[in-house]
Write a protein that holds these residues in place. Structure first.
Motif, PDB file in Angstrom:
ATOM      1  N   GLU A 121     -43.674 -28.252 -22.310  1.00 53.54           N
ATOM      2  CA  GLU A 121     -43.269 -28.882 -21.055  1.00 53.54           C
ATOM      3  C   GLU A 121     -43.224 -27.827 -19.960  1.00 53.54           C
ATOM      4  OE1 GLU A 121     -39.489 -30.772 -21.776  1.00 53.54           O
ATOM      5  OE2 GLU A 121     -40.355 -32.198 -23.176  1.00 53.54           O
ATOM      6  N   ARG A 122     -43.690 -28.187 -18.782  1.00 55.22           N
ATOM      7  CA  ARG A 122     -43.613 -27.299 -17.617  1.00 55.22           C
ATOM      8  C   ARG A 122     -42.819 -28.020 -16.547  1.00 55.22           C
ATOM      9  NH1 ARG A 122     -48.706 -24.979 -14.050  1.00 55.22           N
ATOM     10  NH2 ARG A 122     -47.449 -23.814 -12.535  1.00 55.22           N
ATOM     11  N   TRP A 123     -41.781 -27.364 -16.058  1.00 54.75           N
ATOM     12  CA  TRP A 123     -40.886 -27.965 -15.065  1.00 54.75           C
ATOM     13  C   TRP A 123     -40.992 -27.225 -13.751  1.00 54.75           C
ATOM     14  CZ3 TRP A 123     -37.893 -26.304 -19.647  1.00 54.75           C
ATOM     15  CH2 TRP A 123     -37.882 -27.277 -20.647  1.00 54.75           C
ATOM     16  N   VAL A 124     -41.217 -27.982 -12.685  1.00 50.87           N
ATOM     17  CA  VAL A 124     -41.289 -27.417 -11.338  1.00 50.87           C
ATOM     18  C   VAL A 124     -40.541 -28.337 -10.376  1.00 50.87           C
ATOM     19  CG1 VAL A 124     -43.484 -26.218 -11.746  1.00 50.87           C
ATOM     20  CG2 VAL A 124     -43.500 -28.538 -10.831  1.00 50.87           C
ATOM     21  N   PRO A 125     -39.966 -27.788  -9.306  1.00 43.46           N
ATOM     22  CA  PRO A 125     -39.270 -28.636  -8.335  1.00 43.46           C
ATOM     23  C   PRO A 125     -40.246 -29.540  -7.588  1.00 43.46           C
ATOM     24  CG  PRO A 125     -38.802 -26.293  -7.958  1.00 43.46           C
ATOM     25  CD  PRO A 125     -39.882 -26.373  -8.975  1.00 43.46           C
ATOM     26  N   TRP A 126     -39.806 -30.744  -7.299  1.00 42.83           N
ATOM     27  CA  TRP A 126     -40.542 -31.664  -6.440  1.00 42.83           C
ATOM     28  C   TRP A 126     -39.506 -32.387  -5.584  1.00 42.83           C
ATOM     29  CZ3 TRP A 126     -41.055 -36.899  -5.247  1.00 42.83           C
ATOM     30  CH2 TRP A 126     -42.197 -37.249  -4.528  1.00 42.83           C
ATOM     31  N   ARG A 127     -39.449 -31.998  -4.331  1.00 48.10           N
ATOM     32  CA  ARG A 127     -38.422 -32.510  -3.415  1.00 48.10           C
ATOM     33  C   ARG A 127     -37.049 -32.324  -4.057  1.00 48.10           C
ATOM     34  NH1 ARG A 127     -41.821 -37.655  -1.083  1.00 48.10           N
ATOM     35  NH2 ARG A 127     -43.580 -36.402  -0.400  1.00 48.10           N
ATOM     36  N   HIS A 128     -36.281 -33.373  -4.258  1.00 45.23           N
ATOM     37  CA  HIS A 128     -34.946 -33.239  -4.861  1.00 45.23           C
ATOM     38  C   HIS A 128     -34.970 -33.524  -6.370  1.00 45.23           C
ATOM     39  CE1 HIS A 128     -35.452 -37.464  -3.908  1.00 45.23           C
ATOM     40  NE2 HIS A 128     -34.573 -37.723  -4.853  1.00 45.23           N
ATOM     41  N   LEU A 129     -36.162 -33.565  -6.950  1.00 42.69           N
ATOM     42  CA  LEU A 129     -36.331 -33.865  -8.373  1.00 42.69           C
ATOM     43  C   LEU A 129     -36.980 -32.685  -9.081  1.00 42.69           C
ATOM     44  CD1 LEU A 129     -37.893 -37.422  -7.889  1.00 42.69           C
ATOM     45  CD2 LEU A 129     -35.510 -36.909  -8.393  1.00 42.69           C
ATOM     46  N   THR A 130     -37.139 -32.823 -10.386  1.00 42.61           N
ATOM     47  CA  THR A 130     -37.924 -31.867 -11.162  1.00 42.61           C
ATOM     48  C   THR A 130     -39.084 -32.627 -11.797  1.00 42.61           C
ATOM     49  OG1 THR A 130     -36.047 -30.416 -11.634  1.00 42.61           O
ATOM     50  CG2 THR A 130     -37.923 -30.274 -13.121  1.00 42.61           C
ATOM     51  N   ALA A 131     -40.291 -32.159 -11.506  1.00 45.98           N
ATOM     52  CA  ALA A 131     -41.484 -32.733 -12.126  1.00 45.98           C
ATOM     53  C   ALA A 131     -41.664 -32.069 -13.483  1.00 45.98           C
ATOM     54  CB  ALA A 131     -42.705 -32.494 -11.247  1.00 45.98           C
ATOM     55  N   CYS A 132     -41.887 -32.884 -14.487  1.00 44.19           N
ATOM     56  CA  CYS A 132     -42.047 -32.402 -15.858  1.00 44.19           C
ATOM     57  C   CYS A 132     -43.449 -32.779 -16.329  1.00 44.19           C
ATOM     58  CB  CYS A 132     -40.981 -33.040 -16.748  1.00 44.19           C
ATOM     59  SG  CYS A 132     -41.040 -32.534 -18.459  1.00 44.19           S
TER      60      CYS A 132
END
Length: 187
Positions: free
Chosen positions: A129-140
């Protein structure tokens, strides 16, 4: 509980219709759903999109790529939640093994990979899994490989080769651009 939506009833939820090419293999959008992730009980339903290569199906896939949007930030918090869930699972699953990977000083782009088994011992799943910020969420961004029955042994033996290559590909890939997140109330 998951609420699946047929692709004839709804377009993709994230503005990522696919295909997504991972390690040279095109993955087409196969299904979408809103579901609760058992490993992060404090969050509600999250949008999930799964992409499968040609010839794969939901019930017996061996390769998949998915995108999930998590209302938990920063990615380091997501990593810690996933680690806690895997630690808890290790009490009933002796095969559990995981590793987190990120560049020094960067808590905003983290990978974790892990291996788990089915309680029957006849199926195994390796996931990165790769997690990066997306606005106020985390894209996984998730890539998973599974093996069932007789294929499990060769799958496990092949991980020493396939695992590093898949992790490198996930960490280096230009991530699919999410353009929207459809809230659950619109599902």
């Amino acid at each position: 509980m998951f609420r699946r939506r047929s692709l004839t009833q709804a377009n993709d939820l994230l503005g990522v219709p696919g295909p997504i090419v991972f390690q040279g293999v095109p993955h087409e959008l196969h299904w979408i759903e809103f579901g609760q992730l058992g490993w992060i009980p404090e969050v509600g339903e999250v949008p999930i999109q799964m992409y499968l290569p040609a010839g794969q199906d939901l019930e017996s896939y061996t390769w998949q790529f998915s995108i999930r949007m998590l209302p938990l930030t920063p990615p380091r918090e997501v990593m810690m939640a996933r680690g806690r869930s895997l630690d808890a699972r290790s009490e009933i699953d002796p095969i559990v093994n995981y590793q987190a990977i990120w560049d020094e000083g960067r808590d905003d782009d983290i990978c974790m990979d892990y291996l788990v088994s089915h309680p029957s011992g006849t199926a195994f799943e390796w996931t990165a899994e790769r997690w990066v910020p997306w606005r106020h969420l985390t894209a996984c961004y998730v890539v998973s490989r599974r093996a069932y029955g007789e294929g499990a042994r060769s799958f496990l033996e092949g991980l020493s080769t396939h695992r590093p290559a898949a992790i490198a590909a996930l960490r280096e890939m230009s991530l699919p651009q999410i353009t929207r997140v459809t809230p659950t109330s619109q599902a």
